[in-house]
Design an enzyme around this catalytic site. Structure first.
Site, PDB file in Angstrom:
ATOM      1  N   THR A 142     -40.330   5.113  14.827  1.00 17.00           N
ATOM      2  CA  THR A 142     -39.898   5.225  16.215  1.00 17.00           C
ATOM      3  C   THR A 142     -39.499   3.853  16.749  1.00 17.00           C
ATOM      4  OG1 THR A 142     -42.098   4.875  17.168  1.00 17.00           O
ATOM      5  CG2 THR A 142     -41.496   7.150  16.625  1.00 17.00           C
ATOM      6  N   ASP A 143     -38.749   3.889  17.834  1.00 14.21           N
ATOM      7  CA  ASP A 143     -38.412   2.670  18.562  1.00 14.21           C
ATOM      8  C   ASP A 143     -38.400   3.011  20.041  1.00 14.21           C
ATOM      9  OD1 ASP A 143     -35.890   3.847  19.169  1.00 14.21           O
ATOM     10  OD2 ASP A 143     -34.951   2.892  17.453  1.00 14.21           O
TER      11      ASP A 143
ATOM     12  N   SER B 112     -46.775  -1.421  14.788  1.00 17.59           N
ATOM     13  CA  SER B 112     -45.453  -0.810  14.876  1.00 17.59           C
ATOM     14  C   SER B 112     -45.315  -0.089  16.217  1.00 17.59           C
ATOM     15  CB  SER B 112     -45.232   0.173  13.720  1.00 17.59           C
ATOM     16  OG  SER B 112     -46.142   1.258  13.817  1.00 17.59           O
ATOM     17  N   HIS B 113     -44.096   0.209  16.594  1.00 18.74           N
ATOM     18  CA  HIS B 113     -43.829   0.841  17.886  1.00 18.74           C
ATOM     19  C   HIS B 113     -44.629   2.131  18.056  1.00 18.74           C
ATOM     20  CE1 HIS B 113     -41.637   3.498  20.682  1.00 18.74           C
ATOM     21  NE2 HIS B 113     -41.520   2.381  21.392  1.00 18.74           N
ATOM     22  N   GLY B 114     -44.562   3.017  17.072  1.00 20.94           N
ATOM     23  CA  GLY B 114     -45.268   4.295  17.170  1.00 20.94           C
ATOM     24  C   GLY B 114     -46.760   4.125  17.367  1.00 20.94           C
TER      25      GLY B 114
END
Length: 174
Positions: free
Chosen positions: A105-106, A128-130
């Protein structure tokens, strides 16, 4: 998503032996690698990745991912309908309380997080984004669930245990 695409391109052009290595580099290190093709940088990053492999989630025979160290990304257990989404265009299929299964995801995925009851990504780490957004919303989450988008299908009933780092298909709606 940009880093995913960059890593694939870097692998094609011989900068990286493994596209997932990009997630173990800092932004300046990526620039240094693009300028120098430093084998020492690849070696040290590969060693870091290998040292952290126990934190990654691997697949077992029964399509259940289990973190070898049981290190959670975001605690909690939830049962629900799996929603495999491969790109932002497919987000229109997300229903309230779905468990999102995606590659990564972003920021573009952020409007959909409030609808979800859990998140599974094939790549990513603890920052990380997620993983970060899942913690912000208190959603059970696992990352590094390799091939999850191929092994699970939208509409399947699953249980996600973010505390243990597992995702498993269930036979019925219990």
């Amino acid at each position: 998503m940009a880093y995913c695409q960059l890593s694939e391109q870097m692998m094609k052009e011989g900068f990286l032996p493994d596209p997932q290595l990009i997630f173990f580099f800092t932004h300046p290190e990526i620039g240094q690698l693009l300028k120098t093709r430093s084998p020492n940088l690849i070696k040290s990053t590969s060693q870091e990745k290998n040292a952290n492999l126990l934190k990654h989630i691997t697949v077992s025979r029964d399509n259940c991912w289990t973190s070898k160290t049981r290190t959670p990304v975001c605690n909690g257990t939830v049962k629900g309908i799996a929603r495999v989404v491969l790109n932002l265009e497919e987000t229109k299929n997300i229903q309230p309380n779905d468990i999102l299964i995606t590659h990564c995801t972003d920021i573009g995925w952020s409007p959909f997080f409030p609808l979800l009851s859990g998140i599974v990504t094939e790549i990513g780490g603890i920052i990380s984004h997620g993983a970060v957004v899942a913690r912000e919303y208190g959603l059970p989450c696992i990352v590094g669930a390799h091939n999850a988008t191929r092994l699970f299908k939208s509409g399947e009933y699953v249980i996600l245990n973010g505390s243990k780092g597992t995702l498993q298909k269930l036979n019925n709606l219990i």
